[in-house]
Design an enzyme around this catalytic site. Structure first.
Site, PDB file in Angstrom:
ATOM      1  N   LYS A 190      14.900  -3.011  -1.103  1.00 39.41           N
ATOM      2  CA  LYS A 190      16.028  -3.735  -0.514  1.00 39.41           C
ATOM      3  C   LYS A 190      15.935  -5.218  -0.833  1.00 39.41           C
ATOM      4  CE  LYS A 190      16.587  -5.750   3.472  1.00 39.41           C
ATOM      5  NZ  LYS A 190      17.387  -6.916   3.081  1.00 39.41           N
ATOM      6  N   GLY A 242       8.222 -11.973   2.861  1.00 34.81           N
ATOM      7  CA  GLY A 242       9.182 -12.683   3.702  1.00 34.81           C
ATOM      8  C   GLY A 242       8.456 -13.503   4.746  1.00 34.81           C
ATOM      9  N   SER A 243       9.102 -13.674   5.878  1.00 34.59           N
ATOM     10  CA  SER A 243       8.548 -14.557   6.898  1.00 34.59           C
ATOM     11  C   SER A 243       7.410 -13.885   7.660  1.00 34.59           C
ATOM     12  CB  SER A 243       9.650 -14.961   7.875  1.00 34.59           C
ATOM     13  OG  SER A 243      10.187 -13.807   8.469  1.00 34.59           O
ATOM     14  N   THR A 244       6.532 -14.685   8.217  1.00 36.78           N
ATOM     15  CA  THR A 244       5.410 -14.172   9.003  1.00 36.78           C
ATOM     16  C   THR A 244       5.917 -13.441  10.242  1.00 36.78           C
ATOM     17  OG1 THR A 244       3.891 -15.824   8.153  1.00 36.78           O
ATOM     18  CG2 THR A 244       3.347 -14.892  10.290  1.00 36.78           C
ATOM     19  N   GLU A 245       7.006 -13.971  10.803  1.00 38.26           N
ATOM     20  CA  GLU A 245       7.577 -13.360  12.003  1.00 38.26           C
ATOM     21  C   GLU A 245       7.987 -11.905  11.735  1.00 38.26           C
ATOM     22  OE1 GLU A 245      11.050 -15.538  12.958  1.00 38.26           O
ATOM     23  OE2 GLU A 245      11.640 -14.138  14.535  1.00 38.26           O
ATOM     24  N   GLY A 247       6.998 -10.097   9.205  1.00 39.57           N
ATOM     25  CA  GLY A 247       5.772  -9.395   8.813  1.00 39.57           C
ATOM     26  C   GLY A 247       5.040  -8.836  10.024  1.00 39.57           C
ATOM     27  N   GLU A 264       3.219 -10.165   2.157  1.00 38.17           N
ATOM     28  CA  GLU A 264       3.132 -11.478   1.501  1.00 38.17           C
ATOM     29  C   GLU A 264       4.023 -12.399   2.308  1.00 38.17           C
ATOM     30  OE1 GLU A 264       1.228 -11.987  -1.094  1.00 38.17           O
ATOM     31  OE2 GLU A 264       0.846  -9.937  -1.771  1.00 38.17           O
ATOM     32  N   CYS A 298       7.117 -19.890  -1.099  1.00 40.20           N
ATOM     33  CA  CYS A 298       6.142 -19.567  -0.048  1.00 40.20           C
ATOM     34  C   CYS A 298       4.855 -20.366  -0.230  1.00 40.20           C
ATOM     35  CB  CYS A 298       5.853 -18.086  -0.043  1.00 40.20           C
ATOM     36  SG  CYS A 298       5.507 -17.463  -1.676  1.00 40.20           S
ATOM     37  N   GLU A 395       6.248 -24.020   8.605  1.00 36.60           N
ATOM     38  CA  GLU A 395       6.785 -23.968   7.253  1.00 36.60           C
ATOM     39  C   GLU A 395       8.231 -24.478   7.290  1.00 36.60           C
ATOM     40  OE1 GLU A 395       7.377 -19.984   5.748  1.00 36.60           O
ATOM     41  OE2 GLU A 395       6.591 -20.639   3.816  1.00 36.60           O
TER      42      GLU A 395
HETATM   43  P1  NAP Z   1      12.752 -12.819   6.210  1.00 36.90           P
HETATM   44  O1  NAP Z   1      13.793 -13.021   7.206  1.00 36.90           O
HETATM   45  O2  NAP Z   1      11.425 -12.384   6.661  1.00 36.90           O
HETATM   46  O3  NAP Z   1      13.372 -11.782   5.173  1.00 36.90           O
HETATM   47  C1  NAP Z   1      12.687 -11.155   4.154  1.00 36.90           C
HETATM   48  C2  NAP Z   1      13.303  -9.800   3.898  1.00 36.90           C
HETATM   49  O4  NAP Z   1      13.128  -8.955   5.021  1.00 36.90           O
HETATM   50  C3  NAP Z   1      14.798  -9.835   3.659  1.00 36.90           C
HETATM   51  O5  NAP Z   1      15.136  -8.830   2.747  1.00 36.90           O
HETATM   52  C4  NAP Z   1      15.338  -9.532   5.041  1.00 36.90           C
HETATM   53  O6  NAP Z   1      16.644  -9.062   5.036  1.00 36.90           O
HETATM   54  C5  NAP Z   1      14.382  -8.504   5.522  1.00 36.90           C
HETATM   55  N1  NAP Z   1      14.284  -8.374   6.965  1.00 36.90           N
HETATM   56  C6  NAP Z   1      14.674  -9.248   7.929  1.00 36.90           C
HETATM   57  N2  NAP Z   1      14.373  -8.780   9.151  1.00 36.90           N
HETATM   58  C7  NAP Z   1      13.772  -7.586   8.958  1.00 36.90           C
HETATM   59  C8  NAP Z   1      13.223  -6.612   9.830  1.00 36.90           C
HETATM   60  N3  NAP Z   1      13.211  -6.792  11.144  1.00 36.90           N
HETATM   61  N4  NAP Z   1      12.681  -5.489   9.293  1.00 36.90           N
HETATM   62  C9  NAP Z   1      12.657  -5.309   7.970  1.00 36.90           C
HETATM   63  N5  NAP Z   1      13.167  -6.184   7.104  1.00 36.90           N
HETATM   64  C10 NAP Z   1      13.715  -7.321   7.584  1.00 36.90           C
HETATM   65  O7  NAP Z   1      12.452 -14.084   5.326  1.00 36.90           O
HETATM   66  P2  NAP Z   1      13.494 -14.981   4.562  1.00 36.90           P
HETATM   67  O8  NAP Z   1      14.072 -15.925   5.543  1.00 36.90           O
HETATM   68  O9  NAP Z   1      14.411 -14.169   3.761  1.00 36.90           O
HETATM   69  O10 NAP Z   1      12.536 -15.711   3.497  1.00 36.90           O
HETATM   70  C11 NAP Z   1      11.857 -16.870   3.792  1.00 36.90           C
HETATM   71  C12 NAP Z   1      10.412 -16.577   4.216  1.00 36.90           C
HETATM   72  O11 NAP Z   1       9.753 -15.700   3.305  1.00 36.90           O
HETATM   73  C13 NAP Z   1       9.580 -17.798   4.232  1.00 36.90           C
HETATM   74  O12 NAP Z   1       8.860 -17.864   5.434  1.00 36.90           O
HETATM   75  C14 NAP Z   1       8.623 -17.654   3.052  1.00 36.90           C
HETATM   76  O13 NAP Z   1       7.427 -18.291   3.192  1.00 36.90           O
HETATM   77  C15 NAP Z   1       8.467 -16.208   2.930  1.00 36.90           C
HETATM   78  N6  NAP Z   1       8.139 -15.824   1.543  1.00 36.90           N
HETATM   79  C16 NAP Z   1       6.881 -15.422   1.240  1.00 36.90           C
HETATM   80  C17 NAP Z   1       6.549 -15.074  -0.068  1.00 36.90           C
HETATM   81  C18 NAP Z   1       5.161 -14.618  -0.440  1.00 36.90           C
HETATM   82  O14 NAP Z   1       4.944 -14.184  -1.560  1.00 36.90           O
HETATM   83  N7  NAP Z   1       4.192 -14.688   0.425  1.00 36.90           N
HETATM   84  C19 NAP Z   1       7.523 -15.124  -1.046  1.00 36.90           C
HETATM   85  C20 NAP Z   1       8.797 -15.533  -0.707  1.00 36.90           C
HETATM   86  C21 NAP Z   1       9.095 -15.884   0.602  1.00 36.90           C
HETATM   87  P3  NAP Z   1      17.910 -10.090   4.993  1.00 36.90           P
HETATM   88  O15 NAP Z   1      17.390 -11.418   4.588  1.00 36.90           O
HETATM   89  O16 NAP Z   1      18.787  -9.465   4.003  1.00 36.90           O
HETATM   90  O17 NAP Z   1      18.455 -10.115   6.367  1.00 36.90           O
END
Ligand code: NAP
Ligand code: MG
Length: 755
Positions: A190, A242-245, A247, A264, A298, A395
């Protein structure tokens, strides 16, 4: 303007990349997209829109997958598994190779599409994202072929649910799909709701490559769709970036489900500049560290730590450089900074900048011209903040650098590690001793020396602490998509069979001493009074394991090896005073010598990355490892788990099997006369579920192994606090390689060379 004026100004003209082929591609699809399942486009589910953040104009409408669509995708992936795994590694590799080649062939379309949907500069999508995507597929084509000879004890996990963020949509897709497919898995992926489009173009590439249907399935949608994937019973592995929250939420939702998980997550990576650094290079590096992809990275070097003596000069040079950064249309080939991904994200960043100012930070923004009508932000520097302030800890995920100063190298390390995260770090010094010493002491999955934001398929990437666990890329990344083949186990010897009728008051073992349990209670097991430990005993045990962790890890492998050999020798010497049969004690001693042998032999790697870099992949201990139910109460299992963890430099808090705790108390006698430093091995007996829960919750426990399936769910669920990696397994009969990997995490240090 005269020629001389022009030369002085050296201003840029516009250099736009044409969006035309992409707009035609969008039109060809009627600007409505769906899900790609078993090679068919499925247009079902409610509609959302995706737009170009540099103009806020809608680009297309997209269907979001509901439960029915997700079911369909998982079923397709399940059905494709057998056929995909029946192919030889070479044949699977050929598909990956074909995908890599097609990514190259369509690179222009992919780069422009990515820049339109995400807002990132075309220079980055064209020169970084897309070439790295191709590299990931061709690199893993090779792993597909080598898998059988390199990892004969492992097999694919099955159907993988993969969820990725919006900051590197196509690159994150490649990081997820390439290793999964190479290892013989099928996937349901996804993309993020904000950036759904390049995944569609990728599905078309799979089609063009003739990839067997159902091996890759793409479902669109937001967090709700993500949850459906995470919860789906037909999925064996969840891979999330994605976000730690989120995760944390996923860790809790998958607890006890037997799904394997890699996370990650976010970061707040330090960028450390020593006074002997090449200052101009360090300033230039910082531009790549924090303004690459508008800071939405990230591992962005978002915390500048600069030595006090050079701070003023460094800030002056930095501000001068910031004034020259060009913010503009993502499709302009001559800009440095494009658009923030969405108005909401832009707002969030602004709010954090305000918080920084409110908490006493000095906010300085470069006075560049910002285009109107889109989500643009000027490069920003915040100085004068305290290490505990919001902007120094949280962050920001935007083009905002926070700067602090340090005096000594020790202070630099302390500041750098003063964060819940541990994704990456940059160290700038021309002194090789300083650079390598600091790299070793940083808690981060990747350290770049005199460089920043380097990625390659041959090098693993992933976090320490709350930045998550698991690696992507490199040899180490394959294990996120493999599991050990099931083994038939030798029967356990019954340790209680020969227990001599000596009267012994059993005590806990904490900090190198036998101590009474805090509760004062004991329970009778096999005629012995076994102490009942509680929260306080766990706290004491973790405290002493923490205190012992640093010096134990600092010992050389050779020293640890000698200590474990001595432990083995003592087991043999005392074989007749053990409850276990002498033959079992002999086996346990052999086991101790086995791990002693590994202590100085589990070498890291030097990865073969492009450019002039030596990329050191070093195996590091986690620190305090909690071990629950030492393998069902056999002496051999107890020694195996204990010594594997100790050999790699971890300290241990052991909760023995509740029904058969006696071998662990026998071991206490041996621990006391061996040279294992106090606190390295601690024993707390008592109610398994309760003690396991306390250990899982404890912030001082860095990793946890659990061999008691009835408490697996509790352990995984409660570990979500500090996101400690957990290994739950129902027996201890795994190959040594599995233990070695569970006892270590890989830090990749990129060391540049060139006179
Ligand atoms: P996010 O809200 O955690 O979203 C990441 C992905 O998870 C998106 O596809 C999102 O869908 C989906 N998602 C959201 N809530 C979910 C849930 N409850 N269950 C399952 N999937 C869910 O993060 P973001 O705001 O898109 O990205 C920014 C964050 O990602 C930053 O904190 C960054 O540090 C982190 N990041 C980490 C890495 C790494 O390699 N460590 C790389 C890139 C980004 P939708 O967005 O479509 O709603
Ligand atoms: Mg978009």
């Amino acid at each position: 303007m005269t020629l001389a004026d022009l030369e002085r100004e050296l201003s840029y003209g516009d250099a736009p990349e044409s969006p035309k082929p992409v707009l035609e591609w969008l039109d060809r699809h009627g600007r409505v997209f769906g899900h790609w399942i078993a090679g068919t486009w499925v247009h079902e589910g409610p509609i959302f829109t995706t737009s170009d953040p540099s103009t806020n104009q809608e680009l297309a409408k997209v269907h979001a997958a509901d439960a029915m669509v997700v079911n369909q995708a998982v079923a397709a992936a399940q059905e494709a598994l057998t056929g995909w795994q029946a192919l030889s590694g070479f044949d699977r590799g050929r598909y990956l190779y074909a995908i890599g080649r097609l990514v190259q062939k369509h690179s222009r379309l992919l780069a422009v599409l990515e820049s339109l949907d995400n807002g990132k500069p075309i220079r980055e999508s064209r020169d970084l994202d897309v070439p790295l995507v191709a590299r990931h597929f061709t690199h893993h084509a090779g792993w597909a072929q080598l898998l059988e000879s390199e990892h004969p004890d492992f097999e694919p996990v099955g159907v993988c649910g993969q969820i990725i963020p919006w900051n590197f949509p196509l690159l994150m897709l490649a990081w997820k799909i390439a290793p999964a497919l190479a290892c013989g898995n099928t996937v349901v992926l996804k993309p993020a709701e904000l950036t759904p489009l390049t995944a569609v173009a990728f599905a078309e590439i799979c089609e063009e490559a003739g990839l067997p249907l159902g091996v890759v399935n793409i479902v669109q949608g937001g967090g709700e769709t993500g949850r459906l994937i995470v919860d789906h019973a037909g999925i064996q592995k969840v891979a999330f970036t994605g976000s730690t929250e989120v995760g944390r939420e996923i860790r809790r939702r998958t607890a006890g489900s037997k799904k394997t998980l890699s996370l990650e997550l976010g970061g707040k990576s330090p960028y450390i500049v020593f006074p002997d650094a090449d200052i101009d290079s360090a300033v230039e590096g910082l531009v790549d560290a924090i303004w690459f992809n508008q800071g939405q990275v990230c591992c962005a070097g978002s915390r500048l730590l600069v030595q006090e003596g050079i701070a003023a000069r460094f800030h002056t040079k930095l501000k001068a450089r910031m004034q020259k950064l060009r913010v503009g249309s993502p499709l302009d080939k001559a800009i440095d900074i494009g658009a923030i991904v969405s108005p909401e994200q832009r707002c969030r960043i602004e709010e954090l900048i305000e918080t920084g100012a409110r908490e006493g930070g000095e906010v300085w923004r470069s006075s560049v011209d910002l285009p109107t009508g889109g989500c643009f932000l000027a490069p920003t520097l915040i100085t004068g903040v305290s290490p505990s302030s919001t902007v120094a800890q949280q962050e920001i995920f935007g083009p905002v650098l926070v700067s602090m100063t340090f005096r000594t190298p020790d202070e630099a390390v302390e500041l750098a590690n003063n964060t819940a995260y541990g994704l990456a770090a940059s160290v700038w010094s021309q002194d090789i001793d300083t650079a390598l010493d600091i790299s070793k002491r940083l808690h981060a999955g990747t350290v770049w020396i005199n460089s920043t934001n380097l990625f390659d398929a041959a090098s693993g990437f992933g976090g320490y602490k709350e930045s998550g666990f698991g690696r992507e890329g490199g040899r180490e990344g394959l294990f996120a998509y493999l599991k050990p083949r099931p083994r038939t186990l030798e029967p356990d010897t019954d340790s209680s069979a020969r227990r001599p009728a000596i009267d012994r008051t059993l005590k806990l073992f904490v900090g190198g001493k036998q101590v009474r349990p805090d509760s004062g209670y004991s329970e009778e097991v096999e005629g012995y009074a076994v102490p009942v430990g509680n929260r306080k005993d766990i706290r004491n045990a973790v405290e002493s394991a923490s205190a012992a962790a640093k010096p134990w890890a600092a010992k050389s492998g050779h020293e640890r090896s000698q200590i474990l050999q001595f432990l083995g020798e003592n087991l043999i010497q005392r074989r007749d005073s053990f409850a276990a049969a002498p033959t079992e004690v002999d086996r346990a001693a052999e086991e101790a010598f086995f791990w002693a042998a590994w202590a100085d032999k589990y070498d890291g790697l030097v990865h073969s990355t492009p450019g002039k870099f030596v990329t050191l992949a070093m195996n590091e201990p986690y620190g305090v490892t909690a071990i629950v139910a030492d393998g069902g109460g056999s002496l051999v299992g107890l020694i195996r788990t204990t010594c594997a963890a100790l050999a790699m430099g971890n300290t241990v808090v052991m909760v023995p099997s509740r029904d058969r705790p006696l071998p662990a108390f026998d071991l206490v006698q041996v621990m006391e006369i061996s040279d294992i430093p106090s606190g390295c091995w601690n024993l707390v007996s008592g109610p398994t579920a309760e003690l396991a829960e306390q250990l899982a919750q404890h912030e001082g426990v860095d990793a946890m192994w659990c061999f008691e399936s009835s408490v697996a769910e509790v352990v995984e669920n409660q570990s979500a606090g500090n996101l400690k990696p957990t290994w739950v397994a129902d027996h201890v009969g795994w190959p040594a390689s599995v233990f070695l990997r569970q006892a270590t995490r890989v830090k990749n240090i990129w060391v540049p060379y060139g006179a």
